[in-house]
Design an enzyme around this catalytic site. Sequence first.
Site, PDB file in Angstrom:
ATOM      1  CB  CYS A  63      -0.533   2.551   4.066  1.00  0.00           C
ATOM      2  SG  CYS A  63      -1.993   1.840   3.336  1.00  0.00           S
ATOM      3  CG  ASP A  64       3.274   1.291   4.336  1.00  0.00           C
ATOM      4  OD1 ASP A  64       2.789   1.762   5.377  1.00  0.00           O
ATOM      5  OD2 ASP A  64       3.101   0.118   3.976  1.00  0.00           O
ATOM      6  CB  CYS A  99      -0.921  -0.008   1.216  1.00  0.00           C
ATOM      7  SG  CYS A  99      -1.912   1.492   1.350  1.00  0.00           S
TER       8      CYS A  99
END
Length: 307
Positions: free
Chosen positions: A135-136, A132
């Site tokens: 997300c990261d 992701c």
Amino acid sequence: MHKKVIIIGSGPAGFTAAIYAARANLEPHIFEGAQPGGQLTITTDVENYPGFPEGIMGPQLMDEFRSQAKRFGATCEFKSITKVDFSQRPFKLWSGDDEYTADAVIISTGASARLLGLDAEKELMGFGVSACATCDGFFYKDKKVLVVGGGDSALEEATFLTKFASDVGLVHRRDEFRGSQIMRDRALENPKVHVHWNSVVEDIIGTKETGVTSVKLKDTQTGEIREETCDGIFMAIGHNPNTDLFVNQLDLDGANYIVTKPDSTYTSIEGVFACGDVQDHTYRQAITAAGSGCKAAIDAERWLESH
Ligand code: NAP
């Protein structure tokens, strides 16, 4: 607890089914599952959902869906269904030891990111390996990253990662992208993005202490293996349907998607309906998932009425 309609899963399909079922006075109850709001909650801007000309953030869009469903009396619970028994009616569902029954069930459990299946990938997930970018990506400021895949997800994630990383390598197993022209252009026009064509990941090097330090790439044409240094690697190779719960309960196809009857959301068990990515190989968009959620609620309503 007994309900007329239980909905398993809370993405665009599940919440749309809830809106329609609630407005039909079926008082649906939604088990939101491990990722409340579904896959859109791990993306940023959603630019292709009609009605939002400026785009809308994925998590916000899903909050709006949830509020709309609750407004008409749907109830939501942040729990996962862990077992089902569709062999008799009312249908039985469990969340851990808690048992529920329902006259009709709508399945909208969606799909999850596919992984390569390497040991190092599992071991280093969260330590340089991610599925992701949204997300990261933030953790890779001025770092070098790789993205695996050649579809729209890989192209989108590569473009997104250029906001943080200094260098983004796209690793694709063929010499042509599967993704759409607009996404290709956007990625390839970015000077930070370059492509490793005809390449597959053989191994990921690193430890939990160092994080990912490099990746072994194999040239699919020559078989040559080369080591590419990087600080992180993002998997964007598609998704698998979340159907473990339904093995031996419902008909699944060869890729484990729930089989629905043509032009409907009927599954192989009468009274159990499926909508969204869990039964859709082809389109897999928020808007098509929402559309099929609407169909599932209408199918369930009509089926309940006729029984
Ligand atoms: P996808 O279209 O199925 O593409 C998966 C990619 O990963 C393909 O290029 C495939 O290679 C590669 N791949 C699969 N398994 C692999 C493996 N084991 N090793 C190496 N490579 C592997 O999946 P997606 O990109 O997630 O897109 C899914 C759907 O969502 C599509 O319909 C897409 O248009 C849509 N989508 C839309 C947007 C948007 O409009 N903003 C964004 C993301 C996704 P091959 O090409 O060789 O098969």
